[in-house]
Design a protein around this motif. Structure first.
Motif, PDB file in Angstrom:
ATOM      1  N   LEU A 148     113.427  58.971   0.763  1.00 33.64           N
ATOM      2  CA  LEU A 148     113.015  57.661   0.269  1.00 33.64           C
ATOM      3  C   LEU A 148     112.825  56.685   1.417  1.00 33.64           C
ATOM      4  O   LEU A 148     111.939  55.823   1.388  1.00 33.64           O
ATOM      5  N   ILE A 149     113.679  56.821   2.446  1.00 33.28           N
ATOM      6  CA  ILE A 149     113.584  55.946   3.616  1.00 33.28           C
ATOM      7  C   ILE A 149     112.394  56.346   4.494  1.00 33.28           C
ATOM      8  O   ILE A 149     111.637  55.502   4.977  1.00 33.28           O
ATOM      9  N   GLU A 150     112.239  57.668   4.668  1.00 36.34           N
ATOM     10  CA  GLU A 150     111.129  58.195   5.468  1.00 36.34           C
ATOM     11  C   GLU A 150     110.316  59.169   4.609  1.00 36.34           C
ATOM     12  O   GLU A 150     110.540  60.390   4.651  1.00 36.34           O
ATOM     13  N   PRO A 151     109.391  58.676   3.790  1.00 34.86           N
ATOM     14  CA  PRO A 151     108.632  59.509   2.847  1.00 34.86           C
ATOM     15  C   PRO A 151     107.862  60.640   3.533  1.00 34.86           C
ATOM     16  O   PRO A 151     107.358  60.477   4.648  1.00 34.86           O
ATOM     17  N   GLU A 152     107.795  61.792   2.851  1.00 36.55           N
ATOM     18  CA  GLU A 152     107.028  62.940   3.337  1.00 36.55           C
ATOM     19  C   GLU A 152     106.125  63.439   2.221  1.00 36.55           C
ATOM     20  O   GLU A 152     106.425  63.287   1.040  1.00 36.55           O
TER      21      GLU A 152
END
Length: 294
Positions: free
Chosen positions: A106-110
């Motif tokens: 959620l913090i670093e979407p992929e």
């Protein structure tokens, strides 16, 4: 013969469900990493817990048939509690990891492969649906509980399928980890609920399906019964219950009166289908060293 036939089918159904679930779990872990879906990985952790549960149920289906011996005087039925405890710990550990990964996503979407997720979701619905249907045909409580557990998996895969279809048309990197968190939180809710029930039985709590006070009052109302002490009720593993009591008698003039009281008490207890019960009778002039009003 019918009882053995039922046990044979119970063991066979659990065996099929176990290998089906275990094989799919391995496939799911590999596939979840391949399509980069934390939601599928989170469901794989759930399915790993299910596999342990199914394996334990299958193993204990054989183990529980062993007769009592000098080592385990009550038999082996209580072993199922150990399996439930191990399964809960595994699910708690795995769910903690999945929550960590989902928050990180959620913090670093992929990006996730929506098409691959659709394929895995369809396979998941089919495999878990077949396993649930197969076990639901069984007669035992164990099979019915496992069937409901597998049905939860089917509903989880339906949710993954819906999200993956949405992702196919609308690429939103937050949907997959958000779904993962929802699935995992739901799993944790059920794990804590099951763990609470397991620990309650481990601590020899009074089974919730029996009112101990009703049994006590029914016995005290019998002729020649003065009082009760050391009356205990607990469960071996949630299904097979054990009852013990000391009965103080009064106005006993001959031995037949004692036999009559014991017969009446057994008639009361037989309504509850106890796995084991012990009745100790004491005359009014006897002193029980264990009598501490418990």
């Amino acid at each position: 013969m019918a009882h053995n036939h039922s046990h044979h089918h119970s063991s066979k159904n659990l065996k099929i469900a176990f290998f089906l679930n275990l094989g799919f779990t391995i496939f799911e872990f590999i596939g979840g990493l391949y399509v980069n879906s934390i939601a599928i990985v989170s469901d794989a952790v759930h399915d790993l817990g299910d596999s342990l549960s199914l394996g334990t149920s299958w193993y204990l289906d054989h183990k529980s048939k062993k007769d009592a011996n000098d080592k385990f005087s009550y038999g082996y039925k209580r072993f199922s509690l150990l399996g439930a405890l191990i399964n809960s710990i595994v699910l708690l550990t795995g769910s903690t990891y999945v929550i960590y990964e989902a928050i990180k996503r959620l913090i670093e979407p992929e990006h996730s492969d929506a098409q691959g997720m659709i394929i895995f979701a369809i396979v998941g619905v089919i495999v878990n649906g077949y396993g649930s249907w197969k076990v639901s045909k069984g007669k035992s409580i164990n099979e019915r509980v496992v069937s409901l557990h597998l049905l939860e998996d089917v509903l989880g895969w339906v949710a993954v399928l819906i999200v993956s279809i949405v992702l196919y048309f609308y690429d939103n990197h937050y949907l997959d980890p958000a779904l993962s968190l929802l699935i995992t939180l739901y799993i944790l809710f059920n794990v804590f609920k099951r763990l609470k029930e397991t620990l309650f039985i481990f601590l020899q709590g009074v089974p919730k399906d029996i009112d101990l006070n009703i049994i006590k009052n029914s016995i005290i109302e019998l002729d020649n019964v003065s009082s009760l002490h050391h009356t205990h009720l607990w469960s071996q593993e949630g299904e097979n219950h054990v009852f013990t009591t000391h009965i103080k008698l009064k106005n006993i003039e001959d031995f037949n009166q004692i036999l009559t009281v014991k017969k009446r008490v057994k008639e009361i207890l037989e309504k509850y289908n106890f796995h084991h019960y012990t009745i100790e009778t004491e005359l009014d002039n006897e002193t029980c060293k264990l009598n501490n009003d418990v």
